[in-house]
Scaffold this motif. Structure first.
Motif, mmCIF file in Angstrom:
data_model
loop_
_atom_site.group_PDB
_atom_site.id
_atom_site.type_symbol
_atom_site.label_atom_id
_atom_site.label_comp_id
_atom_site.label_asym_id
_atom_site.label_seq_id
_atom_site.Cartn_x
_atom_site.Cartn_y
_atom_site.Cartn_z
ATOM 1 N N LEU B 306 12.561 42.880 -21.117
ATOM 2 C CA LEU B 306 12.974 43.825 -20.074
ATOM 3 C C LEU B 306 12.861 45.261 -20.585
ATOM 4 C CD1 LEU B 306 16.222 42.411 -18.396
ATOM 5 C CD2 LEU B 306 13.953 42.598 -17.372
ATOM 6 N N ARG B 307 13.300 45.449 -21.832
ATOM 7 C CA ARG B 307 13.265 46.796 -22.412
ATOM 8 C C ARG B 307 11.826 47.284 -22.542
ATOM 9 N NH1 ARG B 307 15.388 45.755 -27.139
ATOM 10 N NH2 ARG B 307 17.428 45.450 -26.219
ATOM 11 N N ASP B 308 10.926 46.384 -22.965
ATOM 12 C CA ASP B 308 9.514 46.767 -23.120
ATOM 13 C C ASP B 308 8.804 46.863 -21.770
ATOM 14 O OD1 ASP B 308 10.095 46.586 -25.734
ATOM 15 O OD2 ASP B 308 9.030 44.701 -26.093
ATOM 16 N N ASN B 309 9.459 46.350 -20.720
ATOM 17 C CA ASN B 309 8.865 46.355 -19.391
ATOM 18 C C ASN B 309 7.484 45.702 -19.401
ATOM 19 O OD1 ASN B 309 9.501 46.800 -16.817
ATOM 20 N ND2 ASN B 309 8.890 48.970 -16.777
ATOM 21 N N ASN B 310 7.393 44.606 -20.123
ATOM 22 C CA ASN B 310 6.119 43.929 -20.312
ATOM 23 C C ASN B 310 5.924 42.903 -19.190
ATOM 24 O OD1 ASN B 310 3.872 42.756 -21.291
ATOM 25 N ND2 ASN B 310 4.586 42.668 -23.414
ATOM 26 N N GLU B 311 5.438 43.379 -18.037
ATOM 27 C CA GLU B 311 5.415 42.567 -16.813
ATOM 28 C C GLU B 311 4.613 41.280 -16.963
ATOM 29 O OE1 GLU B 311 7.158 43.306 -14.080
ATOM 30 O OE2 GLU B 311 7.919 45.178 -14.912
ATOM 31 N N ASP B 312 3.497 41.332 -17.707
ATOM 32 C CA ASP B 312 2.644 40.139 -17.828
ATOM 33 C C ASP B 312 3.380 38.968 -18.464
ATOM 34 O OD1 ASP B 312 0.641 41.544 -16.770
ATOM 35 O OD2 ASP B 312 -0.424 41.932 -18.656
ATOM 36 N N GLN B 313 4.278 39.305 -19.378
ATOM 37 C CA GLN B 313 4.927 38.247 -20.155
ATOM 38 C C GLN B 313 5.831 37.346 -19.319
ATOM 39 O OE1 GLN B 313 4.337 37.344 -23.353
ATOM 40 N NE2 GLN B 313 2.665 38.749 -22.891
ATOM 41 N N PHE B 314 6.348 37.876 -18.220
ATOM 42 C CA PHE B 314 7.308 37.095 -17.443
ATOM 43 C C PHE B 314 6.676 35.876 -16.771
ATOM 44 C CE2 PHE B 314 9.331 41.365 -17.491
ATOM 45 C CZ PHE B 314 10.424 41.006 -18.254
ATOM 46 N N SER B 315 5.361 35.946 -16.511
ATOM 47 C CA SER B 315 4.739 34.763 -15.896
ATOM 48 C C SER B 315 3.957 33.955 -16.923
ATOM 49 C CB SER B 315 3.855 35.170 -14.716
ATOM 50 O OG SER B 315 2.747 35.887 -15.176
ATOM 51 N N ASN B 316 4.126 34.295 -18.182
ATOM 52 C CA ASN B 316 3.477 33.532 -19.245
ATOM 53 C C ASN B 316 4.072 32.120 -19.337
ATOM 54 O OD1 ASN B 316 3.589 32.766 -22.367
ATOM 55 N ND2 ASN B 316 1.747 33.952 -21.967
ATOM 56 N N PHE B 317 3.186 31.140 -19.542
ATOM 57 C CA PHE B 317 3.656 29.743 -19.572
ATOM 58 C C PHE B 317 4.710 29.529 -20.665
ATOM 59 C CE2 PHE B 317 -0.276 27.472 -17.571
ATOM 60 C CZ PHE B 317 -0.173 28.297 -16.462
ATOM 61 N N GLY B 318 4.462 30.111 -21.833
ATOM 62 C CA GLY B 318 5.400 29.931 -22.939
ATOM 63 C C GLY B 318 6.779 30.461 -22.591
ATOM 64 N N PHE B 319 6.812 31.618 -21.948
ATOM 65 C CA PHE B 319 8.094 32.209 -21.528
ATOM 66 C C PHE B 319 8.785 31.296 -20.512
ATOM 67 C CE2 PHE B 319 10.499 34.937 -18.583
ATOM 68 C CZ PHE B 319 11.398 35.503 -19.471
ATOM 69 N N SER B 320 8.014 30.775 -19.559
ATOM 70 C CA SER B 320 8.610 29.874 -18.549
ATOM 71 C C SER B 320 9.165 28.619 -19.197
ATOM 72 C CB SER B 320 7.561 29.460 -17.512
ATOM 73 O OG SER B 320 7.113 30.564 -16.799
ATOM 74 N N ILE B 321 8.415 28.075 -20.145
ATOM 75 C CA ILE B 321 8.888 26.859 -20.833
ATOM 76 C C ILE B 321 10.197 27.137 -21.559
ATOM 77 C CG2 ILE B 321 8.408 25.297 -22.776
ATOM 78 C CD1 ILE B 321 5.441 25.394 -21.949
ATOM 79 N N ARG B 322 10.248 28.270 -22.254
ATOM 80 C CA ARG B 322 11.474 28.585 -23.004
ATOM 81 C C ARG B 322 12.658 28.824 -22.055
ATOM 82 N NH1 ARG B 322 7.545 31.102 -25.912
ATOM 83 N NH2 ARG B 322 8.011 33.218 -25.213
ATOM 84 N N THR B 323 12.374 29.477 -20.924
ATOM 85 C CA THR B 323 13.420 29.667 -19.910
ATOM 86 C C THR B 323 13.961 28.303 -19.475
ATOM 87 O OG1 THR B 323 12.227 31.605 -19.079
ATOM 88 C CG2 THR B 323 13.931 30.700 -17.658
ATOM 89 N N ASN B 324 13.039 27.389 -19.178
ATOM 90 C CA ASN B 324 13.451 26.057 -18.740
ATOM 91 C C ASN B 324 14.171 25.307 -19.853
ATOM 92 O OD1 ASN B 324 12.421 26.399 -16.181
ATOM 93 N ND2 ASN B 324 10.428 25.516 -16.683
ATOM 94 N N ASN B 325 13.700 25.487 -21.087
ATOM 95 C CA ASN B 325 14.359 24.801 -22.210
ATOM 96 C C ASN B 325 15.832 25.179 -22.314
ATOM 97 O OD1 ASN B 325 12.072 23.435 -22.974
ATOM 98 N ND2 ASN B 325 11.548 24.795 -24.684
ATOM 99 N N VAL B 326 16.139 26.452 -22.075
ATOM 100 C CA VAL B 326 17.534 26.895 -22.123
ATOM 101 C C VAL B 326 18.354 26.114 -21.103
ATOM 102 C CG1 VAL B 326 19.092 28.808 -21.590
ATOM 103 C CG2 VAL B 326 17.084 29.212 -22.998
ATOM 104 N N LYS B 327 17.821 26.003 -19.893
ATOM 105 C CA LYS B 327 18.548 25.294 -18.838
ATOM 106 C C LYS B 327 18.705 23.820 -19.202
ATOM 107 C CE LYS B 327 19.577 23.436 -14.714
ATOM 108 N NZ LYS B 327 19.659 22.027 -14.326
ATOM 109 N N LEU B 328 17.606 23.214 -19.646
ATOM 110 C CA LEU B 328 17.635 21.779 -19.944
ATOM 111 C C LEU B 328 18.629 21.482 -21.071
ATOM 112 C CD1 LEU B 328 13.779 21.181 -19.770
ATOM 113 C CD2 LEU B 328 15.482 20.257 -18.169
ATOM 114 N N ARG B 329 18.514 22.231 -22.162
ATOM 115 C CA ARG B 329 19.372 21.945 -23.312
ATOM 116 C C ARG B 329 20.842 22.236 -22.997
ATOM 117 N NH1 ARG B 329 18.564 18.443 -24.263
ATOM 118 N NH2 ARG B 329 19.908 18.350 -26.052
ATOM 119 N N CYS B 330 21.105 23.414 -22.432
ATOM 120 C CA CYS B 330 22.505 23.789 -22.169
ATOM 121 C C CYS B 330 23.158 22.816 -21.188
ATOM 122 C CB CYS B 330 22.607 25.209 -21.612
ATOM 123 S SG CYS B 330 22.291 26.474 -22.843
#
Lengths: 79, 391
Positions: B306-330
């Motif tokens: 968010l701080r870097d405002n790196n818009e491309d990264q938010f739709s990156n597959f790796g980022f999505s997987i890690r987002t989902n991993n947080v939900k799954l594990r928690c």
């Protein structure tokens, strides 16, 4: 310029709701039925056909959004 | 500008802890039993201007960071998971406006009003006939001059009847493709809610996540100015899983603390005997440590992006997987941790009428993996895993 080949692959494995011939180069593929699963199949087919590997950094929605976007990435990787 | 703009985060946390240990704890059991909206909790949160905590200071909020917001959710989760969940869901919608609409005149004014009146925002994303896929809508904005009409059959609109506005996803116009979506803010005062289904559940009973046919109208300025696809990938998806993960962490932490109190009591009564329960306590604390660590790592990653405002990264597959991993594990670890805590506390944790009861905790914990079903999320991850080259 790899757009003709990309169109061919898209036609084979994109499972789109419209004929690929009707699409503009800039048409949004997600709006004509590209899904996360077909995105992956499309990527694997392109990797095979062009003998390239999509690096993780380009694996995002923007890369698969249109024929032009795909062409741009393929051109970078083929060279 | 006003006094609240300058309060620091330590002060805010102190307030959250005070009302958490006070009115929120005091009413948690009744909210759970009656399956009712935690109105006393929200009166307290509003009176301390905590609904605008994530709003930038220029509009009258506290301009907290995501990690600070998550800390509040975690703390609320210790006291009443339903209150924490409603607070978290509200903040997801606030973040959508702050990240994607704060430059639009209507939403600038709206943020100022939200701070002043402490509006509570609900959301209507899923739709009958779609099956939980947030990236597809059947309903569409029906233009009427500069205004629109909208009708959505929503299987879930949590706390709809206690919210001031609902953020609704829909197709951008009647001819648009299912994936051509926008998000629109509709005032509950301009809407009708015809009940579709109730909310009598095992846990999270206070979120009042009933289904409604929502009929609404408004002006075209109430549509968020960016495509919903971007709002989802940059904000709604990561913020949801982070604030939820945080409140589940709070829930798990409270369960472990109750187990700790129980072990300590046993030691007081008999200094020699309960070695096994203290080992169990050590084990469950390791699990809690893993849950917290995974969550905090991803909170930091998201904050950096968010701080870097790196818009491309938010739709990156790796980022999505890690987002989902947080939900799954928690969501799965919270069940494991609360279950282990229950086995340590024993029968008094199993009772509904003891002060060490973990009944509500265990019922709430089981909801985490079901609300936004883990199998669906895992299926998305499984697909993306085929594409990525490295973890």
């Amino acid at each position: 310029m790899h757009k003709a080949k990309i169109r061919e692959i898209l036609s084979d494995c994109g499972k789109l709701s419209v004929d690929v011939a009707q699409l503009e180069d800039d048409s949004d593929l997600y709006q004509v039925g590209l899904t996360s699963l077909t995105t992956v199949n499309l990527m694997l087919a392109i990797e095979d056909q062009f003998d390239i590997e999509f690096p993780d950094a380009v694996l995002s929605r923007a890369t698969f959004q249109s024929i032009s976007a795909l062409n741009e990435v393929v051109e970078d990787l083929v060279d | 500008m006003d006094a609240t703009a300058s309060r620091d985060f330590a002060d805010i946390l102190k307030i959250v802890d005070t009302i958490g240990a006070g009115v929120i704890s005091d009413t948690a059991a009744d909210v759970d039993t009656q399956a009712r909206f935690p109105s006393e909790s929200f009166e307290a949160l509003k009176s301390h201007r905590l609904l605008s905590a994530y709003v930038p200071r220029e509009f009258g909020g506290d301009e907290l960071s995501i990690s600070q917001l998550c800390k509040i959710c975690e703390m609320l989760g210790r006291y009443c998971a339903s209150t924490a969940m409603i607070y978290a869901m509200h903040q997801i919608q606030v973040a959508c406006i702050v990240h994607h609409a704060r430059n639009a005149d209507f939403f600038r004014d709206y943020l100022v009003s939200l701070c002043e009146h402490q509006y509570l925002l609900a959301s209507a994303t899923t739709e009958l006939g779609i099956g939980g896929d947030l990236r597809s809508s059947l309903c569409a904005l029906e233009p009427e001059g500069d205004n629109f009409a909208l009708k959505k059959q929503a299987p879930v609109i949590s706390y709809a009847l206690d919210a001031d506005a609902v953020m609704v996803t829909c197709r951008s116009h009647p001819e648009a493709a299912r994936s051509d979506q926008v998000q629109v803010l509709v005032n509950t005062g301009d809407s009708e809610f015809e009940p579709l289904s109730g909310w009598d559940t095992l846990g999270f009973r206070g979120t009042c996540s009933s289904g409604y046919t929502l009929t609404a109208s408004g002006g075209s300025h109430q549509v968020l100015p960016q495509p919903f696809a971007d709002i989802l990938s940059k904000t709604m998806h990561p913020v949801s899983h982070l604030v939820w993960g945080s409140l589940w962490l709070g829930l798990a932490t409270d369960a472990v603390n109750r187990a700790r109190a129980s072990v300590r009591n046993a030691y007081r009564k008999n200094p020699d005997s309960p070695a096994i329960s203290s080992i169990r306590l050590s084990e469950v604390d390791e699990q809690l440590y893993s849950m917290r660590s995974g969550l905090y790592v991803f909170i930091r990653e998201y904050e950096d992006l968010l701080r870097d405002n790196n818009e491309d990264q938010f739709s990156n597959f790796g980022f999505s997987i890690r987002t989902n991993n947080v939900k799954l594990r928690c969501s799965e670890m919270v069940v494991d941790i609360v279950g282990r805590a229950l086995s340590i506390v024993g029968i008094s944790g199993y009772r509904n009428d003891s002060k060490n009861s973990l009944s509500r905790h265990i019922r709430d914990a089981y909801g985490a993996a079901l609300m936004v079903n883990n199998d669906r999320i895992r299926q998305h991850n499984a697909t993306m895993q085929v594409a990525i080259k490295e973890s």
